[in-house]
Scaffold this motif. Sequence first.
Motif, PDB file in Angstrom:
ATOM      1  N   ILE A   1       0.895  -1.341   0.113  1.00 20.30           N
ATOM      2  CA  ILE A   1       0.006  -0.133  -0.034  1.00 20.30           C
ATOM      3  C   ILE A   1       0.976   1.431   0.147  1.00 20.30           C
ATOM      4  O   ILE A   1       0.575   2.370  -0.639  1.00 20.30           O
ATOM      5  N   GLN A   2       1.925   1.275   0.940  1.00 15.69           N
ATOM      6  CA  GLN A   2       2.905   2.444   0.896  1.00 15.69           C
ATOM      7  C   GLN A   2       3.619   2.715  -0.399  1.00 15.69           C
ATOM      8  O   GLN A   2       3.746   3.749  -1.058  1.00 15.69           O
ATOM      9  N   GLU A   3       3.856   1.448  -0.980  1.00 15.11           N
ATOM     10  CA  GLU A   3       4.797   1.694  -2.452  1.00 15.11           C
ATOM     11  C   GLU A   3       3.528   2.175  -3.319  1.00 15.11           C
ATOM     12  O   GLU A   3       4.145   2.914  -4.174  1.00 15.11           O
ATOM     13  N   VAL A   4       2.475   1.931  -3.461  1.00 19.17           N
ATOM     14  CA  VAL A   4       1.246   2.357  -4.553  1.00 19.17           C
ATOM     15  C   VAL A   4       1.270   3.828  -4.229  1.00 19.17           C
ATOM     16  O   VAL A   4       1.240   4.424  -5.141  1.00 19.17           O
ATOM     17  N   GLN A   5       0.970   3.986  -2.972  1.00 24.74           N
ATOM     18  CA  GLN A   5       0.898   5.600  -2.718  1.00 24.74           C
ATOM     19  C   GLN A   5       1.912   6.443  -3.127  1.00 24.74           C
ATOM     20  O   GLN A   5       1.817   7.419  -3.602  1.00 24.74           O
ATOM     21  N   LEU A   6       3.301   5.820  -2.957  1.00 24.86           N
ATOM     22  CA  LEU A   6       4.318   6.421  -3.174  1.00 24.86           C
ATOM     23  C   LEU A   6       4.292   6.842  -4.647  1.00 24.86           C
ATOM     24  O   LEU A   6       4.826   7.852  -5.242  1.00 24.86           O
ATOM     25  N   ARG A   7       4.066   5.758  -5.532  1.00 27.25           N
ATOM     26  CA  ARG A   7       4.105   5.888  -6.988  1.00 27.25           C
ATOM     27  C   ARG A   7       3.077   6.617  -7.555  1.00 27.25           C
ATOM     28  O   ARG A   7       3.387   7.437  -8.498  1.00 27.25           O
ATOM     29  N   ASN A   8       1.989   6.874  -6.922  1.00 26.38           N
ATOM     30  CA  ASN A   8       0.978   7.791  -7.574  1.00 26.38           C
ATOM     31  C   ASN A   8       1.509   8.991  -7.220  1.00 26.38           C
ATOM     32  O   ASN A   8       1.372   9.935  -8.079  1.00 26.38           O
ATOM     33  N   GLN A   9       1.744   9.348  -5.882  1.00 23.65           N
ATOM     34  CA  GLN A   9       2.523  10.622  -5.689  1.00 23.65           C
ATOM     35  C   GLN A   9       3.334  10.923  -6.590  1.00 23.65           C
ATOM     36  O   GLN A   9       3.844  12.129  -6.961  1.00 23.65           O
ATOM     37  N   LEU A  10       4.217   9.991  -6.959  1.00 25.22           N
ATOM     38  CA  LEU A  10       5.509  10.277  -7.869  1.00 25.22           C
ATOM     39  C   LEU A  10       5.066  10.628  -9.179  1.00 25.22           C
ATOM     40  O   LEU A  10       5.639  11.613  -9.673  1.00 25.22           O
ATOM     41  N   GLN A  11       4.035  10.020  -9.665  1.00 27.86           N
ATOM     42  CA  GLN A  11       3.384  10.343 -10.935  1.00 27.86           C
ATOM     43  C   GLN A  11       2.679  11.798 -10.897  1.00 27.86           C
ATOM     44  O   GLN A  11       2.740  12.506 -11.844  1.00 27.86           O
ATOM     45  N   ASN A  12       2.145  12.162  -9.798  1.00 30.90           N
ATOM     46  CA  ASN A  12       1.578  13.482  -9.749  1.00 30.90           C
ATOM     47  C   ASN A  12       2.803  14.211  -9.703  1.00 30.90           C
ATOM     48  O   ASN A  12       2.576  15.450 -10.404  1.00 30.90           O
TER      49      ASN A  12
ATOM     50  N   ASN B   1      14.239   7.722  -4.405  1.00 26.81           N
ATOM     51  CA  ASN B   1      15.258   6.942  -3.403  1.00 26.81           C
ATOM     52  C   ASN B   1      14.680   6.076  -2.450  1.00 26.81           C
ATOM     53  O   ASN B   1      15.059   5.053  -2.101  1.00 26.81           O
ATOM     54  N   MET B   2      13.306   6.328  -2.124  1.00 28.74           N
ATOM     55  CA  MET B   2      12.757   5.548  -1.307  1.00 28.74           C
ATOM     56  C   MET B   2      12.181   4.226  -1.969  1.00 28.74           C
ATOM     57  O   MET B   2      12.023   3.158  -1.142  1.00 28.74           O
ATOM     58  N   LEU B   3      11.770   4.438  -3.143  1.00 25.12           N
ATOM     59  CA  LEU B   3      11.261   3.232  -4.168  1.00 25.12           C
ATOM     60  C   LEU B   3      12.291   2.424  -4.482  1.00 25.12           C
ATOM     61  O   LEU B   3      12.104   1.099  -4.612  1.00 25.12           O
ATOM     62  N   ILE B   4      13.546   2.733  -4.803  1.00 30.41           N
ATOM     63  CA  ILE B   4      14.776   1.937  -5.447  1.00 30.41           C
ATOM     64  C   ILE B   4      15.690   1.668  -4.109  1.00 30.41           C
ATOM     65  O   ILE B   4      16.263   2.487  -3.633  1.00 30.41           O
ATOM     66  N   PRO B   5      15.674   0.532  -3.811  1.00 33.26           N
ATOM     67  CA  PRO B   5      16.391   0.036  -2.540  1.00 33.26           C
ATOM     68  C   PRO B   5      17.872   0.378  -3.051  1.00 33.26           C
ATOM     69  O   PRO B   5      18.389   0.137  -4.102  1.00 33.26           O
ATOM     70  N   ASP B   6      18.738   0.585  -1.948  1.00 31.60           N
ATOM     71  CA  ASP B   6      20.250   0.625  -1.904  1.00 31.60           C
ATOM     72  C   ASP B   6      20.739  -0.735  -2.449  1.00 31.60           C
ATOM     73  O   ASP B   6      20.468  -1.519  -1.562  1.00 31.60           O
TER      74      ASP B   6
END
Length: 71
Positions: A7-18, A63-68
Amino acid sequence: MPRLDVIQEVQLRNQLQNLIQQHRDLDTAIHSLELTGTSDPLQLRRLKKMKLDIKDKIQAIENMLIPDIIA
């Protein structure tokens, strides 16, 4: 950094697209104002600052979505 749940990842991806769309829209607006030559320099500076702020937010989310990866 803890792993994101789905859920967090989907929310971040939506925010990223916006944010990416907002960045593009600002780029278009800035370009249009610069072409007319009648724009307010203060307005242009504000739009450019907003664009930079959005770029920073985009980078933070990426940076949060792509792991180090430790090589």
